[in-house]
Design an enzyme around this catalytic site. Structure first.
Site, PDB file in Angstrom:
ATOM      1  N   ARG A 103       0.830  -1.199   0.000  1.00 44.02           N
ATOM      2  CA  ARG A 103       0.000   0.000   0.000  1.00 44.02           C
ATOM      3  C   ARG A 103       0.867   1.251   0.000  1.00 44.02           C
ATOM      4  NH1 ARG A 103      -4.744  -0.626   4.353  1.00 44.02           N
ATOM      5  NH2 ARG A 103      -5.958   0.540   2.823  1.00 44.02           N
ATOM      6  N   ASP A 159      -5.762   7.139  11.478  1.00 48.47           N
ATOM      7  CA  ASP A 159      -6.959   6.654  10.776  1.00 48.47           C
ATOM      8  C   ASP A 159      -6.968   5.140  10.960  1.00 48.47           C
ATOM      9  OD1 ASP A 159      -9.165   6.441   9.147  1.00 48.47           O
ATOM     10  OD2 ASP A 159      -8.032   6.593   7.278  1.00 48.47           O
ATOM     11  N   CYS A 180     -13.852   4.496  10.319  1.00 46.82           N
ATOM     12  CA  CYS A 180     -14.996   4.521   9.401  1.00 46.82           C
ATOM     13  C   CYS A 180     -16.011   3.465   9.855  1.00 46.82           C
ATOM     14  CB  CYS A 180     -14.567   4.293   7.956  1.00 46.82           C
ATOM     15  SG  CYS A 180     -13.750   2.711   7.644  1.00 46.82           S
TER      16      CYS A 180
END
Length: 388
Positions: free
Chosen positions: A246, A280, A333
C-alpha cells in the site's frame, strides 16, 4: 449466467469479484446487458434476506431470489419474473413489509441489533440509507487546480459534477457512473476519488505548510495526499503503514499528484515529534457498508470486539509522537462505540497531557453518517497536547 453468478455470491464469494469474472468470461455482452447483469447480481446479493422473507423460506435458490426481486422490488408480474429467472412456475410470495429491522433492510440479525443499540430510534433511517448506493465524490487536488477549474475541466471531458456541501474540495458526480479512470484529468493528478466524510477527517488535522505531519495508518494514501496539498507541498509529511504494498501505491499516487514531500516509513516511527498526527485506525468498517452489496453478510460479530486493543495501541504509540502544543486526530470509518467513544475515553484517562478539542456532534466528537450528512459513516476525535 445470472443465476450462476448469484450462486457464487450466496456461497460467500465477494460480489464484485464474481461480477468481474463473469463479465470477463462473457465479453460479447452489450453495455445494456452488462448493466442488467450487474444490477441483478448486486441487488439480489444486497436484498437476500428481504427476498427470502417474501419467499417464506431461508433456503431459497438464486433463481428464486431473483424472481422475488423482479416481482416484489422491480414490480414485474410473477409470470414474467419467473420466466426471466428461469423458473417453470412462479413461487408463491408473501406480500407486505417485514416487521423486523433485519428483514426489512436485509441485514444479519446481530448487525441489526447492533445498529439499534447505536442509533436508537434513528436505526431504521440509518439502515435504509445503507441500501442506497453512495455518491461518487471527487477531491480536487489544490496543488494542481481549483475546484471550480476542475469542474469546468470535467464538464469538457463529459462528466457533470456539483460542489459538495461539506468539504471545500469536494465535487459530486451527477448522473450515470462515468469511467473516471479513463480521464486525462485523473491521469494528470487533478483529482482523487474520495468520500466527502473521508475528506472531512483529513481537514480536521489542519495541516499547514512547513510543519511535520505524520499519517500513522496511511494505507494507500488518500488522506496523506489531502494533507500534502493542505501543506502546499512544503514541510515534512511522513507516512507509515504495515502493508508495504500500500505504501508503494502511495508513492505512485504522490508522484501523479505532484507531491514531493512524502517520506514513506518502512518501520514504525519512533523518536520523532510531529506537529500533527493522524491515526486513521483499522476498524470494522461498518460505516462503508453501502459501498458493497454483500459486505454485511461477510462480517462476523467478533469484528466488533477484535480491533479496540489494536486501536488503543495505535493511540498509545501516537501519544509519544505529538509535540507539546501539537494536534492528534483519531478516526475510524465504523459505527461502534467500543471502537470509537470507548477508545477515546480510555485514551484520555491514561494521557492527561492531552485534551479533547470539541467538535460538532454528540459528546463533542465529529460524526458523519449517510442518513445525517449523506456521507459514509465516520467518527473522529481531535486532541491537542498541552504545551509544556
Amino acid at each position: 449466467m445470472v443465476t450462476g453468478a448469484l450462486s457464487q455470491v450466496l456461497s460467500g464469494n465477494p460480489a464484485e469479484r464474481v461480477l468481474d469474472r463473469t463479465l470477463r468470461a462473457h465479453r460479447l455482452l452489450s453495455r445494456e446487458q452488462r448493466q442488467v447483469l450487474a444490477e441483478a447480481v448486486f441487488n439480489v446479493a444486497l436484498w437476500r434476506r428481504r427476498l427470502a422473507f417474501h419467499l417464506g423460506t431461508s433456503e431459497a435458490s438464486g433463481s428464486e431470489l431473483l424472481c422475488a426481486f423482479l416481482a416484489q422490488l422491480v414490480g414485474l408480474s410473477s409470470d414474467v419474473a419467473a420466466r426471466l429467472s428461469g423458473l417453470a412456475t412462479p413461487p408463491e410470495l408473501v406480500s407486505g413489509e417485514p416487521s423486523s429491522l433485519a428483514l426489512r433492510y436485509s441485514l444479519p440479525d446481530w448487525l441489526a441489533e447492533h445498529f439499534t443499540r447505536e442509533w436508537g430510534d434513528a436505526a431504521g433511517d440509518f439502515c435504509a440509507h445503507l441500501n442506497v448506493p453512495g455518491p461518487i465524490t471527487l477531491r480536487a487536488n489544490l496543488l494542481k487546480t481549483r475546484r471550480e477549474d476542475l469542474q469546468t475541466r470535467l464538464r469538457a471531458e463529459g462528466v457533470e459534477t456539483r460542489p459538495g456541501a461539506l468539504s471545500p474540495l469536494a465535487l459530486q458526480v451527477v448522473g450515470p457512473k462515468p469511467n473516471l479512470y479513463g480521464l486525462d484529468s485523473l491521469r494528470e493528478g487533478l483529482f482523487e476519488v474520495q468520500d466527502e466524510g473521508s475528506q472531512g477527517i483529513g481537514l480536521l488535522v489542519e495541516a499547514r505548510p512547513g510543519e511535520t505531519v505524520l499519517d500513522l495508518c496511511a494505507g494507500a494514501g488518500g488522506k496523506t495526499l489531502l494533507l500534502g496539498a493542505a501543506m502546499e507541498n512544503r514541510g515534512r509529511l511522513l507516512a507509515y503503514d504495515p502493508d508495504a504494498g500500500r505504501l508503494d501505491r502511495l508513492l505512485q499516487r504522490s508522484s501523479r499528484a505532484g507531491l514531493s514531500i512524502v517520506q514513506v516509513l518502512r518501520s514504525p516511527p519512533e523518536g520523532l515529534l510531529a506537529d500533527r498526527v493522524l491515526v486513521d485506525a483499522p476498524c470494522s468498517e461498518l460505516g462503508s457498508l453501502r459501498r458493497g452489496p454483500d459486505l454485511r453478510f461477510r462480517l462476523e460479530p467478533g469484528a466488533l470486539s477484535a480491533l479496540p486493543p489494536v486501536q488503543r495501541d495505535l493511540l498509545a504509540r501516537a501519544r509519544r509522537l505529538v509535540r507539546p502544543g501539537g494536534r492528534l486526530v483519531y478516526a475510524t470509518c465504523t459505527v461502534n462505540r467500543a471502537e470509537n467513544e470507548d477508545v477515546v475515553h480510555d485514551f484520555l484517562q491514561g494521557a492527561p497531557e492531552f485534551q479533547l478539542v470539541p467538535a460538532e456532534g454528540s459528546e463533542g466528537f465529529w460524526v458523519r453518517a449517510p442518513h445525517l450528512q449523506g456521507t459514509d459513516g465516520f467518527f473522529a476525535a481531535v486532541f491537542e497536547r498541552r504545551a509544556g
